[in-house]
Design a protein around this motif. Structure first.
Motif, PDB file in Angstrom:
ATOM      1  N   PHE A 191       0.834  -1.209   0.000  1.00 50.28           N
ATOM      2  CA  PHE A 191       0.000   0.000   0.000  1.00 50.28           C
ATOM      3  C   PHE A 191       0.864   1.254   0.000  1.00 50.28           C
ATOM      4  CE2 PHE A 191      -1.807   3.319   2.761  1.00 50.28           C
ATOM      5  CZ  PHE A 191      -2.864   3.730   1.960  1.00 50.28           C
ATOM      6  N   LEU A 192       1.914   1.285   0.821  1.00 47.90           N
ATOM      7  CA  LEU A 192       2.793   2.449   0.872  1.00 47.90           C
ATOM      8  C   LEU A 192       3.610   2.591  -0.405  1.00 47.90           C
ATOM      9  CD1 LEU A 192       4.097   2.109   4.539  1.00 47.90           C
ATOM     10  CD2 LEU A 192       2.445   3.779   3.690  1.00 47.90           C
ATOM     11  N   GLU A 193       3.920   1.480  -1.040  1.00 48.21           N
ATOM     12  CA  GLU A 193       4.733   1.510  -2.250  1.00 48.21           C
ATOM     13  C   GLU A 193       3.934   1.962  -3.469  1.00 48.21           C
ATOM     14  OE1 GLU A 193       8.433  -1.188  -3.330  1.00 48.21           O
ATOM     15  OE2 GLU A 193       6.564  -2.201  -3.815  1.00 48.21           O
ATOM     16  N   ASN A 194       2.634   1.986  -3.361  1.00 45.03           N
ATOM     17  CA  ASN A 194       1.781   2.376  -4.477  1.00 45.03           C
ATOM     18  C   ASN A 194       1.807   3.896  -4.628  1.00 45.03           C
ATOM     19  OD1 ASN A 194      -0.107   2.397  -6.541  1.00 45.03           O
ATOM     20  ND2 ASN A 194      -1.859   2.255  -5.145  1.00 45.03           N
ATOM     21  N   ASP A 195       2.709   4.397  -5.444  1.00 45.46           N
ATOM     22  CA  ASP A 195       2.871   5.832  -5.646  1.00 45.46           C
ATOM     23  C   ASP A 195       1.716   6.357  -6.488  1.00 45.46           C
ATOM     24  OD1 ASP A 195       3.724   8.413  -6.579  1.00 45.46           O
ATOM     25  OD2 ASP A 195       5.776   7.841  -6.076  1.00 45.46           O
ATOM     26  N   PRO A 196       0.975   7.372  -6.004  1.00 44.56           N
ATOM     27  CA  PRO A 196      -0.155   7.893  -6.779  1.00 44.56           C
ATOM     28  C   PRO A 196       0.258   8.745  -7.967  1.00 44.56           C
ATOM     29  CG  PRO A 196       0.129   9.171  -4.776  1.00 44.56           C
ATOM     30  CD  PRO A 196       1.102   8.023  -4.694  1.00 44.56           C
ATOM     31  N   GLY A 197       1.544   9.107  -8.075  1.00 45.93           N
ATOM     32  CA  GLY A 197       2.008   9.939  -9.173  1.00 45.93           C
ATOM     33  C   GLY A 197       2.201   9.157 -10.452  1.00 45.93           C
ATOM     34  N   TYR A 198       2.544   9.877 -11.524  1.00 48.19           N
ATOM     35  CA  TYR A 198       2.796   9.227 -12.813  1.00 48.19           C
ATOM     36  C   TYR A 198       4.046   8.361 -12.745  1.00 48.19           C
ATOM     37  CZ  TYR A 198       3.580   8.594 -17.804  1.00 48.19           C
ATOM     38  OH  TYR A 198       3.792   8.047 -19.049  1.00 48.19           O
ATOM     39  N   PHE A 199       5.081   8.867 -12.090  1.00 45.67           N
ATOM     40  CA  PHE A 199       6.310   8.096 -11.913  1.00 45.67           C
ATOM     41  C   PHE A 199       6.297   7.424 -10.540  1.00 45.67           C
ATOM     42  CE2 PHE A 199       7.467  11.551 -14.836  1.00 45.67           C
ATOM     43  CZ  PHE A 199       7.916  10.806 -15.905  1.00 45.67           C
ATOM     44  N   ASP A 200       6.808   6.216 -10.502  1.00 46.18           N
ATOM     45  CA  ASP A 200       6.843   5.451  -9.252  1.00 46.18           C
ATOM     46  C   ASP A 200       8.112   5.818  -8.498  1.00 46.18           C
ATOM     47  OD1 ASP A 200       6.752   3.717  -7.187  1.00 46.18           O
ATOM     48  OD2 ASP A 200       6.725   1.885  -8.383  1.00 46.18           O
ATOM     49  N   LEU A 201       7.983   6.704  -7.512  1.00 49.46           N
ATOM     50  CA  LEU A 201       9.121   7.157  -6.726  1.00 49.46           C
ATOM     51  C   LEU A 201       8.997   6.716  -5.279  1.00 49.46           C
ATOM     52  CD1 LEU A 201       9.582  10.779  -8.149  1.00 49.46           C
ATOM     53  CD2 LEU A 201      10.573   8.629  -8.962  1.00 49.46           C
TER      54      LEU A 201
ATOM     55  N   SER B 297      10.555   4.398   1.597  1.00 50.75           N
ATOM     56  CA  SER B 297      11.081   5.691   1.168  1.00 50.75           C
ATOM     57  C   SER B 297      10.264   6.190  -0.010  1.00 50.75           C
ATOM     58  CB  SER B 297      12.553   5.586   0.750  1.00 50.75           C
ATOM     59  OG  SER B 297      13.379   5.277   1.851  1.00 50.75           O
ATOM     60  N   ALA B 298       9.998   7.495  -0.036  1.00 48.99           N
ATOM     61  CA  ALA B 298       9.230   8.092  -1.126  1.00 48.99           C
ATOM     62  C   ALA B 298       9.805   9.468  -1.438  1.00 48.99           C
ATOM     63  CB  ALA B 298       7.755   8.210  -0.761  1.00 48.99           C
ATOM     64  N   ILE B 299      10.021   9.731  -2.706  1.00 47.83           N
ATOM     65  CA  ILE B 299      10.477  11.043  -3.160  1.00 47.83           C
ATOM     66  C   ILE B 299       9.237  11.871  -3.477  1.00 47.83           C
ATOM     67  CG2 ILE B 299      11.772  12.291  -4.921  1.00 47.83           C
ATOM     68  CD1 ILE B 299      13.460   9.766  -5.293  1.00 47.83           C
ATOM     69  N   ASP B 300       9.064  12.993  -2.769  1.00 45.91           N
ATOM     70  CA  ASP B 300       7.889  13.826  -3.033  1.00 45.91           C
ATOM     71  C   ASP B 300       8.243  15.172  -3.663  1.00 45.91           C
ATOM     72  OD1 ASP B 300       9.000  15.090  -0.857  1.00 45.91           O
ATOM     73  OD2 ASP B 300       7.260  14.878   0.448  1.00 45.91           O
ATOM     74  N   ARG B 301       9.543  15.452  -3.848  1.00 44.38           N
ATOM     75  CA  ARG B 301       9.993  16.605  -4.619  1.00 44.38           C
ATOM     76  C   ARG B 301      11.179  16.159  -5.467  1.00 44.38           C
ATOM     77  NH1 ARG B 301       6.061  17.784  -2.179  1.00 44.38           N
ATOM     78  NH2 ARG B 301       5.559  19.741  -1.090  1.00 44.38           N
ATOM     79  N   LEU B 302      11.105  16.391  -6.752  1.00 45.18           N
ATOM     80  CA  LEU B 302      12.203  16.067  -7.660  1.00 45.18           C
ATOM     81  C   LEU B 302      11.971  16.859  -8.939  1.00 45.18           C
ATOM     82  CD1 LEU B 302      14.714  14.134  -7.719  1.00 45.18           C
ATOM     83  CD2 LEU B 302      13.329  12.610  -9.132  1.00 45.18           C
TER      84      LEU B 302
END
Length: 396
Positions: A105-115, A129-134
């Motif tokens: 569930f945590l690994e499911n990135d809602p963005g277009y890229f899987d970060l 770990s999740a990148i939320d600014r790049l």
């Protein structure tokens, strides 16, 4: 028909390359300066514990999150800037023990890229770990251009933001001060402090999974105003917002009309609107209030999930109407107290939110906060509707 089959491989590699880049940055000192490049690193470590109780105090559940955030900014010459932020959280406690596939569930990135990547996933512990600014930014006089994962904030009000087509957020998710980012292209041109035109494109695999919108900002008398038009997923959106003062009280609001694109002339749309005010009393009590009309309310959605996850701009709350009132007082320069109440005019529910904050040292802050969920909306869904949080935060 456009072929998007390449997206899956891109997403699998993007999280690895993004995390590797940020790890490589750690090899540098926290401040790097040369003739053309200046880089800075910062961040914090947070320990967040939570206890949830049933109304009769017979059921007690404990959860814990150890959270590290790394923030990096690299200024390249006078026109370019790169930013990359990653949040790493170690979860354990009742939720991890009793939620199957919580790491997925945590690994499911809602963005277009899987970060997002889950490093450890057991029945007792999850590390993610999740990148939320790049993103890369370009600045040149009145122009700004940003490409990558970023936050595009078009909201005027504090709790609910119908104008925030790109980055609506959940107010009760208090531990995420930075708020989520989105994978987008964004540009703005400003010809004065309060006047600009802005446009953004949130990347999606099709038009119905994308947000493409433009905004005009201006000023009328004592009020800043904004006008918005765009494609919001499967709907068209037309909105407006303002902020200013009624005598000495702040007065702001947002409204957006959403209309389905399919069967345009046969379907009806809906409005979502928020109205807010704030005022500083002579005794230094800061008060604020906000009301919401949520015309796109989805009655079948899980209320608990809606309260703590980023909502849709067209469906911002767990009811058709909402209200929020809050009062804050600074006891001394290091200590403050806060009390809020969130509820609905049309559903049996109310949430009490008392809060205490204390600055322990220049770099360490302590927080006590509760979210007490009352009413049949919550009693039918959870046994432990009284949530108590305690958090210690070290910033560097």
């Amino acid at each position: 028909e456009t072929d998007f089959s390449f997206a899956g491989n891109q997403r699998e590699e993007s999280v690895r390359s993004g995390l590797l880049f940020l790890i490589l940055i750690l090899l540098f000192p926290t401040s790097i300066q040369s003739q053309n490049i200046e880089a800075d690193l910062g961040g914090y470590v947070k320990e967040l514990g939570s206890v949830s109780l049933s109304n009769d105090l017979k059921t007690i559940r404990y959860d814990n999150i150890l959270h590290h955030r790394l923030e990096s900014e690299i200024h390249i010459g006078s026109h370019f800037e790169f930013r990359g932020d990653v949040r790493t959280r170690l979860f354990n406690g009742w939720t991890v023990n009793n939620t199957p596939n919580y790491g997925d569930f945590l690994e499911n990135d809602p963005g277009y890229f899987d970060l997002s990547h889950t490093w450890i996933d057991t029945d007792y512990t999850v590390l993610n770990s999740a990148i939320d600014r790049l993103h890369l930014s370009y600045f040149n006089g009145p122009w700004e251009v940003h490409a990558g994962r970023q936050r595009i904030n078009w909201g005027k009000t504090m709790v609910w933001n119908p104008n925030d087509l790109f980055n609506a957020y959940a107010y009760l998710d208090f531990d995420y001060e930075e708020r989520p980012g989105t994978d987008a292209l964004y540009a703005s041109y400003s010809w004065s402090y309060a006047s600009s035109v802005e446009a953004g494109y949130r990347i999606g695999e099709s038009l119905d999974e994308s947000v493409i919108a433009g905004m005009y900002r201006g000023n009328i008398g004592e009020y800043d105003i904004q006008l918005i038009v765009g494609n919001y997923l499967e709907q068209l959106a037309l909105g407006a917002g303002w902020s200013g003062y009624l005598k000495t009280a702040g007065f702001k609001g947002e409204l957006t009309y959403f209309h389905p694109k399919d069967n345009f002339f046969d379907e009806t749309g809906h409005f979502t609107a928020a109205l807010g005010s704030d005022y500083m009393f002579p005794n230094a009590v800061y008060a604020s209030a906000e009301v919401l009309y949520n015309g796109g309310w989805n009655r079948s959605a899980n209320p608990l999930g809606q309260l703590t996850r980023p909502p849709s701009a067209s469906d911002l709350f767990i009811a058709e109407t909402g209200y929020f009132v809050n009062a804050a007082f600074q006891l001394n320069p290091l200590t403050s107290i806060n009390g809020g109440v969130m509820g609905s005019f049309d559903r049996e529910m109310v949430i009490f939110i008392p809060q205490f904050t204390r600055s322990v040292t220049e770099n360490i802050d302590f927080l006590l906060l509760a979210q007490l969920l009352k009413g049949s909306v919550f009693s039918d869904l959870t046994d432990t509707s009284n949530l108590f949080f305690f958090r210690l935060k070290y910033s560097y």
